[in-house]
Write a protein that holds these residues in place. Structure first.
Motif, PDB file in Angstrom:
ATOM      1  N   UNK A   1       7.739  53.881  80.867  1.00  0.00           N
ATOM      2  CA  UNK A   1       7.485  54.642  79.647  1.00  0.00           C
ATOM      3  C   UNK A   1       8.484  55.786  79.512  1.00  0.00           C
ATOM      4  N   UNK A   2       8.738  56.487  80.618  1.00  0.00           N
ATOM      5  CA  UNK A   2       9.725  57.569  80.599  1.00  0.00           C
ATOM      6  C   UNK A   2      11.099  57.038  80.207  1.00  0.00           C
ATOM      7  N   UNK A   3      11.471  55.904  80.763  1.00  0.00           N
ATOM      8  CA  UNK A   3      12.762  55.290  80.436  1.00  0.00           C
ATOM      9  C   UNK A   3      12.865  55.022  78.934  1.00  0.00           C
ATOM     10  N   UNK A   4      11.810  54.470  78.330  1.00  0.00           N
ATOM     11  CA  UNK A   4      11.836  54.128  76.904  1.00  0.00           C
ATOM     12  C   UNK A   4      11.855  55.378  76.028  1.00  0.00           C
ATOM     13  N   UNK A   5      11.078  56.405  76.416  1.00  0.00           N
ATOM     14  CA  UNK A   5      11.076  57.649  75.648  1.00  0.00           C
ATOM     15  C   UNK A   5      12.460  58.294  75.672  1.00  0.00           C
ATOM     16  N   UNK A   6      13.064  58.334  76.849  1.00  0.00           N
ATOM     17  CA  UNK A   6      14.402  58.934  76.958  1.00  0.00           C
ATOM     18  C   UNK A   6      15.438  58.098  76.215  1.00  0.00           C
ATOM     19  N   UNK A   7      15.234  56.787  76.158  1.00  0.00           N
ATOM     20  CA  UNK A   7      16.132  55.939  75.380  1.00  0.00           C
ATOM     21  C   UNK A   7      16.063  56.282  73.898  1.00  0.00           C
ATOM     22  N   UNK A   8      14.850  56.531  73.394  1.00  0.00           N
ATOM     23  CA  UNK A   8      14.695  56.912  71.992  1.00  0.00           C
ATOM     24  C   UNK A   8      15.350  58.265  71.715  1.00  0.00           C
ATOM     25  N   UNK A   9      15.171  59.221  72.631  1.00  0.00           N
ATOM     26  CA  UNK A   9      15.817  60.528  72.477  1.00  0.00           C
ATOM     27  C   UNK A   9      17.330  60.366  72.504  1.00  0.00           C
TER      28      UNK A   9
END
Length: 419
Positions: free
Chosen positions: A276-284
């Motif tokens: 989840x952290x990986x995906x959130x940081x990808x969006x940022x």
């Protein structure tokens, strides 16, 4: 003597510079935001509808008395039809206009989910999935045709980044939405409700055709020439780019929860949080990458630096044991770097696209995502089944690093744009 407006260079006649398009002039920010919002809402719905059915599978399995394999076949039909139709949808977009095609795609997806909700049995889900796949096929060619044709050139990178982020949010919101509705109304009514919501959105977007309308640019040549254009070196390089990047992205998004416990001594719950952290940081990263893509024309350098670093970090995850805190930080950095390259990816495709061919080119190259999404699960599943999770990270890293070469090939072979 050459006619006015023409000049001769050897034996070749260079046509006069084309008239400046709407994207060359600086349009009011409010208009650009409205276009981004409408297209972004459509892209949100596209990704949302892709994940409407899977969260309901446990409930559907018992009610319909089918296996998970049979339910998985429903999604296979969806993506197979979407992949096949996406190239054709690109031609339709360029012929009749993305502002016409886009609401039809939303309506197909919404109507298909409503039909799935009232289907009398399992076999009724398959035609509904095919209809939804047809609807899903139009979004990338239509969305990018509108953004490329309507957004001010100096803001186009940020428009691409908003488009990417809203699609990611569509994925993120679908599971919780469907489970919440299903708990209260049952899975059938949950599907009917989101399907009707899609039809309402389709009607609203259809009423905004004046805002979304793109002036048609007549392409040169016949339909046969259009197909030959898709097989030229820069367009093929774009397709390869999308296949390779899709392999890496699907591998990371879908398999990190399974792979991390095998190589990093973390729990399944911690691996899920890390993903989840990986995906959130990808969006940022995608949001930041939009500003970067507008700031510099060297988009292949952004891709090269971002994916080189992300690929190196992927190898670290697979072959170097890390403390959980360090692992989380580096996963966040890798996600951010990968996301930051996405707007530049779309700018590279734009640079290789001839006038009047935006729909068909984006439809063709984005079909590479479906190809990569087919390859990655098979390959990574085989690595895990054969007890080689470390090599699975190497496979993902290879996809990221090989993408750099295809990005350079796109840039070096892309047709220069008129000023």
């Amino acid at each position: 003597m050459a006619p006015p407006g023409d000049c001769l260079y050897g034996k070749a006649r260079i046509p006069p510079r084309p008239r400046a398009s709407m994207t060359d002039a600086v349009a009011p920010l409010g208009r650009d935001i409205r276009v981004m919002s409408l297209v972004g809402a459509a892209h949100f719905s596209s990704h949302f509808f892709q994940l409407v059915l899977p969260p309901l599978f446990p409930l559907m399995r018992s009610d319909l008395n089918v296996s998970f394999t049979e339910l998985g076949a429903v999604m296979a039909v969806f993506f197979a039809v979407s992949g096949v139709c996406q190239v054709l949808a690109g031609f339709v977009v360029d012929r009749i206009g993305p502002q016409v095609v886009l609401p039809l795609g939303i309506a197909f997806c919404g109507g298909a989910m409503a039909l799935a909700g009232v289907a009398p049995g399992y076999w009724g889900l398959l035609p509904a999935a095919a209809l939804a796949g047809m609807g899903n096929s139009v979004f990338h060619p239509a969305d990018y045709a509108i953004l490329t044709g309507r957004i001010t050139r100096s803001r186009i990178g940020r428009a691409y980044s908003v488009h990417t982020v809203l699609g990611t949010l569509g994925w993120a919101s679908a599971p919780v939405t469907m489970l919440t509705l299903a708990e209260r109304f049952g899975w059938r009514m949950a599907l009917v409700q989101v399907g009707l919501g899609g039809l309402v959105l389709a009607a609203y977007v259809a009423l905004q055709q004046r805002t979304l309308k793109v002036e048609r640019v007549a392409p040169s040549g016949s339909g046969k020439s259009d197909w030959r254009m898709l097989l030229t070196a820069p367009i093929i390089a774009c397709l390869v780019y999308f296949v390779l990047l899709s392999i890496a992205q699907i591998g990371s998004q879908n398999f990190l929860p399974s792979l991390l416990p095998l190589v990093q001594d973390v729990s399944l719950a911690a691996a899920a949080r890390a993903t989840t952290l990986y995906l959130v940081c990808s969006a940022i990263g995608a949001l930041a990458g939009g500003y970067l893509a507008d700031w510099t024309p060297n988009h292949e350098r952004i891709v090269g630096v971002g994916l080189l670093a992300a690929g190196a970090l992927t190898l670290v995850f697979g072959f170097q044991p890390l403390p959980l805190a360090v692992l989380l930080v580096l996963l966040g950095v890798a996600g951010f770097l990968t996301g930051a390259t996405l707007p530049s990816r779309d700018m590279l495709v734009r640079s290789a696209t001839p006038p009047g061919a935006t729909g068909k080119v984006f439809g063709f190259v984005y079909s590479g995502l479906d190809i990569g999404a087919t390859i990655a699960p098979l390959a990574l599943g085989a690595f895990i089944d054969h007890g080689r999770p470390h090599e699975a990270f190497g496979f993902i890293a290879f996809g990221l690093l090989a993408t750099i070469a295809s990005a350079v090939a796109v840039k070096s072979r892309a047709r220069p744009k008129a000023a």
